[in-house]
Design an enzyme around this catalytic site. Structure first.
Site, PDB file in Angstrom:
ATOM      1  N   TYR A   1      40.086  76.414  74.132  1.00  0.00           N
ATOM      2  CA  TYR A   1      39.140  76.085  73.074  1.00  0.00           C
ATOM      3  C   TYR A   1      39.619  74.815  72.353  1.00  0.00           C
ATOM      4  O   TYR A   1      40.702  74.307  72.617  1.00  0.00           O
ATOM      5  CB  TYR A   1      39.042  77.236  72.061  1.00  0.00           C
TER       6      TYR A   1
ATOM      7  N   GLU B   1      40.351  65.778  85.237  1.00  0.00           N
ATOM      8  CA  GLU B   1      41.813  65.754  85.402  1.00  0.00           C
ATOM      9  C   GLU B   1      42.163  64.919  86.630  1.00  0.00           C
ATOM     10  O   GLU B   1      41.987  65.347  87.774  1.00  0.00           O
ATOM     11  CB  GLU B   1      42.346  67.183  85.546  1.00  0.00           C
TER      12      GLU B   1
END
Length: 396
Positions: free
Chosen positions: A347, A366
């Site tokens: 989160y 990523e």
């Protein structure tokens, strides 16, 4: 490159002379009314530099132009006082040269100073590119935003939220440089014409969200003794900061956004350190405040935050993402080979907050694989992988 208006000149004429899209010339001269050019007025032509040339025995104006594949008028425009019929041996004139090479050198330890220097070079060569500071870091380093394009679809890329993921910055700026080259040379990238992308989108780039942290990883602690001691203490007594993700306050900037921040905070460290400490409250740090303010101001259609590593793309948050997100991430995956993953199970990230508050597509990409900071030897491979994502985010 600067040229000077002569009687009867127009921006359209300059576009023809320099084989440069008219829109790029208009956008490089935002303070000028294209309908009312004045004789002697300075006009900026993007994608060109001038080189000094010394007249030699036997030189003619026509030969000089021919040998450089330039129309005669191109040389006259950068030499407003030149008489082409009376060239003198030893006289120095300026010769336009089209830029066909990268100005960004991404394959180096990319500090905030190097970034700012290279951005300045891009702004001089490509004046249709715009730059402004969206804020400043804890140590008062500028956090620049670059804007390119004048379309209605607003797309945002950012890098180096995490200090030891700094390779994302030169990767993003290398794409920007290649985009600028393709626009001014009217060439394609992977077969895709770039001028329609420029006309349809406005691309916002914040290449280095965390300049203090990046410099800490690459250069070590600042000279301030008290700060140096504090940082080493937070770093478990080590002077090796290669594992450092946070800003200079020891706050992880990608755990700072009000998207179920409390849940992330509950399971993360409670004191400053190299990673995962989300601060005392959401948006406590100047870097995250700057990013939140920018995002509200620009009203982006989609955002891509570039991190390392894992060769994956996170695209969901609490099932709040729109159906468009899955279509986009499947295209990103197709062009890169990266695996789409709906949720990282975390989160308080930037893309989480964007999805939550705007209900629009947000992605954490990523790059590469290995241990952060990824070695610069991976630069070319990573760039080839991610290039398709940079393009797809604009053309989709």
């Amino acid at each position: 490159m600067d040229i000077f208006v002569r009687p009867g000149d127009s921006l359209w004429h300059f576009s023809e002379v320099f084989k440069m899209p008219l829109q790029l010339i208009i956008d490089s001269n935002r303070n000028i009314n294209p309908q009312f050019l004045r004789v002697g007025q300075r006009i900026r032509i993007p994608g060109f530099v001038t080189n000094n040339y010394q007249i030699k025995q036997g030189d003619t104006f026509w030969q000089i132009a021919q040998s450089r594949n330039l129309p005669l008028v191109a040389i006259l425009l950068v030499n407003p006082t030149l008489n082409p019929n009376h060239l003198q041996i030893g006289q120095t004139i300026r010769i336009p040269q089209r830029i066909t090479w990268r100005l960004v050198n991404g394959k180096q330890n990319y500090t905030s100073t190097i970034m700012m220097d290279e951005i300045k070079k891009l702004l001089v060569a490509y004046p249709f590119l715009q730059s402004s500071a969206v804020g400043h870091s804890v140590l008062k380093h500028e956090i620049p935003e670059l804007l390119i394009g004048n379309g209605t679809k607003r797309v945002h890329y950012n890098g180096s939220f995490h200090a030891n993921e700094w390779i994302t910055t030169p990767i993003i700026l290398t794409f920007l440089n290649d985009y600028l080259l393709a626009l001014t040379n009217q060439s394609t990238i992977r077969g895709i014409s770039t001028l329609p992308l420029y006309q349809q989108t406005t691309l916002s780039i914040v290449p280095m969200v965390n300049p203090d942290g990046v410099d800490l990883v690459i250069q070590g602690p600042p000279n301030d003794e008290a700060l140096k001691e504090q940082l080493i203490s937070w770093n478990n007594g080590s002077t090796n900061f290669s594992n450092w993700k946070a800003n200079i306050h020891g706050v992880d900037l990608n755990d700072q956004f009000p998207a179920k921040w409390e849940l992330e905070n509950a399971r993360n460290p409670k004191t400053p350190g190299p990673r995962d400490y989300g601060g005392e409250r959401p948006l406590s740090e100047p870097e995250t405040i700057a990013m939140a303010d920018l995002t509200k101001k620009r009203d982006f259609a989609r955002v891509l935050a570039f991190h390392t590593q894992g060769r994956v793309i996170y695209w969901g948050f609490e099932n709040l993402e729109p159906p468009e997100s899955e279509i986009l991430v499947n295209e990103f995956s197709r062009v890169s080979g990266y695996e789409p993953i709906n949720s990282a199970g975390s989160y308080a990230g930037y893309k989480d907050w964007f999805i939550q508050d705007w209900g629009r597509p947000g992605f954490t990409v990523e790059l590469g694989s290995g241990t952060n900071p990824l070695p610069i030897s991976q630069f070319d491979d990573i760039y080839e992988e991610v290039l398709g994502i940079f393009l797809a985010a604009l053309y989709m």
